[in-house]
Scaffold this active site. Sequence first.
Site, mmCIF file in Angstrom:
data_model
loop_
_atom_site.group_PDB
_atom_site.id
_atom_site.type_symbol
_atom_site.label_atom_id
_atom_site.label_comp_id
_atom_site.label_asym_id
_atom_site.label_seq_id
_atom_site.Cartn_x
_atom_site.Cartn_y
_atom_site.Cartn_z
ATOM 1 N N ASN A 209 -1.717 -19.461 -14.918
ATOM 2 C CA ASN A 209 -2.743 -20.360 -14.369
ATOM 3 C C ASN A 209 -3.329 -21.201 -15.496
ATOM 4 O O ASN A 209 -2.900 -21.114 -16.637
ATOM 5 C CB ASN A 209 -3.818 -19.554 -13.625
ATOM 6 C CG ASN A 209 -4.477 -18.552 -14.552
ATOM 7 O OD1 ASN A 209 -5.097 -18.920 -15.541
ATOM 8 N ND2 ASN A 209 -4.302 -17.267 -14.264
ATOM 9 N N ASP A 278 -3.018 -12.625 -9.704
ATOM 10 C CA ASP A 278 -3.096 -11.626 -8.633
ATOM 11 C C ASP A 278 -1.709 -11.095 -8.270
ATOM 12 O O ASP A 278 -1.579 -9.990 -7.774
ATOM 13 C CB ASP A 278 -3.747 -12.233 -7.390
ATOM 14 C CG ASP A 278 -5.239 -12.432 -7.597
ATOM 15 O OD1 ASP A 278 -5.878 -11.490 -8.091
ATOM 16 O OD2 ASP A 278 -5.748 -13.526 -7.301
ATOM 17 N N LYS A 343 -16.099 -4.613 -6.061
ATOM 18 C CA LYS A 343 -15.642 -4.172 -7.383
ATOM 19 C C LYS A 343 -16.717 -3.380 -8.143
ATOM 20 O O LYS A 343 -16.551 -3.098 -9.321
ATOM 21 C CB LYS A 343 -15.170 -5.390 -8.196
ATOM 22 C CG LYS A 343 -14.081 -6.195 -7.455
ATOM 23 C CD LYS A 343 -13.367 -7.207 -8.316
ATOM 24 C CE LYS A 343 -12.421 -8.060 -7.468
ATOM 25 N NZ LYS A 343 -11.386 -8.761 -8.235
HETATM 26 O O1 PMT Z 1 -10.578 -20.021 -19.611
HETATM 27 P P1 PMT Z 1 -11.301 -21.291 -19.228
HETATM 28 O O2 PMT Z 1 -10.384 -22.477 -19.163
HETATM 29 O O3 PMT Z 1 -12.535 -21.518 -20.047
HETATM 30 O O4 PMT Z 1 -11.805 -21.107 -17.708
HETATM 31 C C1 PMT Z 1 -12.783 -20.163 -17.419
HETATM 32 C C2 PMT Z 1 -12.500 -19.468 -16.068
HETATM 33 C C3 PMT Z 1 -12.567 -20.489 -14.946
HETATM 34 C C4 PMT Z 1 -11.119 -18.796 -16.088
HETATM 35 C C5 PMT Z 1 -13.603 -18.352 -15.886
HETATM 36 O O5 PMT Z 1 -14.868 -18.961 -15.918
HETATM 37 C C6 PMT Z 1 -13.415 -17.587 -14.593
HETATM 38 O O6 PMT Z 1 -13.836 -17.983 -13.525
HETATM 39 N N1 PMT Z 1 -12.757 -16.418 -14.700
HETATM 40 C C7 PMT Z 1 -12.385 -15.548 -13.537
HETATM 41 C C8 PMT Z 1 -11.092 -16.039 -12.947
HETATM 42 C C9 PMT Z 1 -10.635 -15.189 -11.791
HETATM 43 O O7 PMT Z 1 -9.597 -14.600 -11.888
HETATM 44 O O8 PMT Z 1 -11.471 -15.131 -10.769
HETATM 45 P P2 PMT Z 1 -11.200 -14.317 -9.385
HETATM 46 O O9 PMT Z 1 -12.295 -14.733 -8.494
HETATM 47 O O10 PMT Z 1 -9.770 -14.499 -8.943
HETATM 48 O O11 PMT Z 1 -11.351 -12.791 -9.786
HETATM 49 C C10 PMT Z 1 -12.615 -12.113 -9.740
HETATM 50 C C11 PMT Z 1 -12.727 -11.193 -10.916
HETATM 51 O O12 PMT Z 1 -11.720 -10.180 -10.808
HETATM 52 C C12 PMT Z 1 -12.538 -11.851 -12.264
HETATM 53 O O13 PMT Z 1 -13.473 -11.305 -13.175
HETATM 54 C C13 PMT Z 1 -11.112 -11.474 -12.626
HETATM 55 O O14 PMT Z 1 -10.957 -11.373 -14.045
HETATM 56 C C14 PMT Z 1 -10.970 -10.110 -11.988
HETATM 57 N N2 PMT Z 1 -9.581 -9.776 -11.621
HETATM 58 C C15 PMT Z 1 -8.892 -10.513 -10.715
HETATM 59 C C16 PMT Z 1 -7.609 -10.149 -10.366
HETATM 60 C C17 PMT Z 1 -7.015 -9.031 -10.970
HETATM 61 N N3 PMT Z 1 -5.787 -8.668 -10.675
HETATM 62 N N4 PMT Z 1 -7.694 -8.328 -11.866
HETATM 63 C C18 PMT Z 1 -8.966 -8.673 -12.214
HETATM 64 O O15 PMT Z 1 -9.574 -8.031 -13.066
#
Ligand code: PMT
Length: 403
Positions: A209, A278, A343
Amino acid sequence: MTGLNGKQILLGITGGIAAYKAVELVRLLKKAGAGVDVAMTDAALRFVGKTTFEVLSENPVITDLWEDSHGSVAHIDAAARCDAAVIAPATANCIAKLAQGMADDALTTTFLAVTAPIMICPSMNTHMYENIRVQRNLDLLEKDGVYILDPDAGDLACKTVGPGRLPDPWFIADRIIRMLCPKDFAGRQVLVSAGPTLEPIDPVRYVSNHSSGKMGYAIAKAAEMRGAAVTLVTGPVCLDPPVGVDTICVQTCQEMADAMLSKMDGADIIIQVAAVADFRPDRQETLKIKKISDQDRMTLTMVQNPDILQQMGEKKRQDQFLVGFAAETHDLAANAVKKIQKKNLDMIAANLVGVRDSGFKADTNQVTVFMKDGSQTDIPLMDKKAVAHILLDTILTRLKRTS
Ligand code: PMT
């Protein structure tokens, strides 16, 4: 604190070949927002002229205690108004004089009058640097509360190889900023993840990504500046590892999960900023998948990756503070709140992605913070470094309230 805005730095330059690096240091300090006063010894003036420093610092350079200063005492004024004082490079002679409290020239006299934090950057021949008398003087200064920045090791101008080289100006500037930061995270262990994960399809292709790592690196760096012991687990990004941070490089979600879960026990605060994939291809081909000319489609089967944050939420101890990020394209609040509960998080920082100036890749971010008690705070669009400090402020306030 993200830079040196409004800060006044006194820079002492003594007579070493590395004096030329002080030119760049003044430029960087000014760029970071600081006002700079420069004091030079006679020996330093043999290496670099004072005009250069006068032009760059936009201030007269202190070289002589007896110069006409129109009624004020220039060196005392510079000592009194500085927020931090640095000597780079610092020779063995200057270090010896400072350790003994001697004041026989403009620079040492000025530094004796400084009450702000002082940093000394020794730079000299390796044998001189390792000499027991120099080391003793450095120990004395350190015991007096002076911060000693160790020299780099490498090829020296005197043709010896070993410690004695003045660190790069950006590194010195970085450590000056750290010296001035409040150490309100001292004694805390912070574990941060950053960047994307990269899930291989075959030896040349992958699924990933747009995460650049900027948000996570900014948080790791801010925590280190504020005195925390920081471990950063990072997916592949084009950023330099933050100074002073224990950095672990990983590629896949599984590798990130292994690293985060193995470091989790030792952490007080865990901040999962990484954009974890994911899904991953259900198998990784060992040989490059060949293009078949009469086949215009290929099907890739994906399987779900472990949810690292959810696993950490399940393992979390009462005394640990777990923070997630939510990257959303819509329904920011509803999705973020769902993730807090699912979570088992203490806090989530939600940002919109797929917009300019926020989320992936941008230097800025617009974040809304949701706490598990239902409270919500909007942080306006700002530089990711500033966002990082505000998030740390929020975490600290919560920790103080619950301790
Ligand atoms: O790196 P940059 O370019 O500065 O951008 C920053 C960012 C946009 C990546 C950052 O600010 C951000 O939003 N990070 C979380 C991205 C994400 O995966 O969001 P999500 O809504 O899909 O997941 C929710 C949370 O679960 C996140 O903390 C993620 O790290 C965690 N997760 C998700 C999937 C997975 N398999 N394992 C996880 O731990």
